[in-house]
Write an enzyme that holds these catalytic residues in place. Structure first.
Site, PDB file in Angstrom:
ATOM      1  N   HIS A  45      13.031   3.387 -16.972  1.00  0.00           N
ATOM      2  CA  HIS A  45      13.438   4.451 -16.059  1.00  0.00           C
ATOM      3  C   HIS A  45      12.887   5.803 -16.507  1.00  0.00           C
ATOM      4  CE1 HIS A  45      16.080   1.197 -14.955  1.00  0.00           C
ATOM      5  NE2 HIS A  45      16.357   1.833 -13.849  1.00  0.00           N
ATOM      6  N   VAL A 172      28.236   7.029 -25.395  1.00  0.00           N
ATOM      7  CA  VAL A 172      27.734   6.941 -24.023  1.00  0.00           C
ATOM      8  C   VAL A 172      27.418   5.494 -23.670  1.00  0.00           C
ATOM      9  CG1 VAL A 172      25.972   7.716 -22.384  1.00  0.00           C
ATOM     10  CG2 VAL A 172      26.741   9.254 -24.203  1.00  0.00           C
ATOM     11  N   LYS A 227      32.901 -11.676 -12.856  1.00  0.00           N
ATOM     12  CA  LYS A 227      33.501 -10.357 -13.076  1.00  0.00           C
ATOM     13  C   LYS A 227      32.509  -9.237 -12.740  1.00  0.00           C
ATOM     14  CE  LYS A 227      36.646 -12.126 -16.606  1.00  0.00           C
ATOM     15  NZ  LYS A 227      37.101 -12.048 -18.005  1.00  0.00           N
TER      16      LYS A 227
END
Length: 337
Positions: A45, A172, A227
């Site tokens: 990214h 994070v 899930k």
């Protein structure tokens, strides 16, 4: 693979974006986030995504000049239309506005609709935590993952971020609802490697660690099986509902590349405003120390908390240069003219 200095990469990407129609200021701000993502070893990214973003600008799928507009003001919550402008810039605006509102109210929500790919979601978590704020944020996407038990793609992998400030370095979490994102499949394929764990199914329905086979089948594996599938559905519904924007099935109808027309949510807490700063630091430091003190299953690999490996990669690449795939770097240099 080679290594490129941060400033050289950032200036090269900036030129590529200017050539694609962005203003100098917007190109630089966008390029800096791409470069910081590669610095943190999130190449998929960062630099690797530059050619595709340039393509979207050239096709008009991303409006280089668009600015987000306020649609609804509800005090500690605001709703914006991203006007399909550059996703990084829209997300930076939304993050900063959420932090401003949290400083006023203690907590805040900014919902953003009709935006485009925000690239690395963790960029906004780091930004918030480094300013002493807690951030929870997510985006929906076009369908790229089957619902649990299905063969065809009907869900987005809907990246999700949680960030907590810490004096010794933020904690994070930046993750997709798939075991591995398509960007991770790409970077693993470019290295000629296999995934460390099964990441999806091949065309015959067998679990596999082969990124090429998963890219061919388009059947990436939801994290946690059913899930992760359920979480992807709920994140999609909430992003669309709170922003009054598009859900995955509607983004599919837009059909203008990855994430064009997507919906995003940013939730921030200001520990100073809420009076919980001291307790927060005690809690996060205690948990980090507890996790890091675990007995490792592999004696050659330490047990880390979310964001710890990112900091290690960042420090290495600040010193030694950012690793790049040579073919991708040549393509970006060509785009830069």
């Amino acid at each position: 693979m080679g290594r490129i200095a941060f400033d050289e990469m950032c200036s090269t990407v900036t030129r590529a974006f200017v050539n694609a129609g962005m203003s100098e200021d917007k190109a630089l701000r966008s390029a800096r986030v791409h470069t910081e993502s590669s610095l943190d070893a999130v190449y998929s990214h960062g630099l690797n995504r530059v050619p595709r973003f340039v393509e979207y600008l050239q096709k008009g799928w991303v409006d280089a000049d668009a600015e987000p507009t306020l649609l609804r003001d509800m005090g500690p919550m605001e709703v914006y239309d991203g006007q399909r402008g550059p996703g990084i810039l829209n997300a930076l605006t939304a993050t900063d506005r959420t932090l401003e509102l949290a400083a006023q109210h203690g907590l805040a929500i900014v919902a953003l609709r009709n935006t485009t790919h925000w690239m690395r979601g963790g960029a906004y978590g780091w930004r918030a935590a480094e300013q002493g704020k807690i951030l929870i944020a997510w985006t929906n996407t076009e369908s790229c993952m089957p619902a649990w038990g299905a063969k065809d793609t009907r869900l987005g992998n809907n990246p999700f971020v949680m960030a907590v400030p810490r004096k010794e370095g933020p904690v994070v979490l930046d993750m997709a609802m798939s075991q591995y994102s398509y960007g991770k499949l790409q970077t693993t394929r470019l290295k000629g490697e296999q995934l460390p764990y099964a990441g999806g199914f091949d065309v015959d329905g067998n679990l596999t660690t082969d990124p090429v086979a998963i890219e061919e089948s388009r059947r990436i594996l939801p994290t946690g099986f059913w899930k992760g599938s359920g979480l992807a559905i709920m994140l999609d519904i909430l992003a669309a509902a709170l922003s009054e924007g598009s859900a995955t099935h509607q983004i599919d109808g837009i059909d203008q590349g990855s994430c064009t027309g997507c919906s995003q949510i940013f939730i921030a807490f200001d520990p100073d405003r809420l009076g919980t700063s001291e307790h927060l630091q005690q809690a996060v430091n205690g948990m980090v120390d507890y996790v890091n003190g675990s007995q490792p299953a592999d004696p050659n690999r330490a047990v880390t908390h979310p964001g710890q490996n990112t900091v290690a990669a960042r420090m290495d690449q600040q010193k030694n240069g950012i690793l790049v795939d040579d073919d991708i770097w040549r393509e970006v240099v060509s785009l830069a003219g």
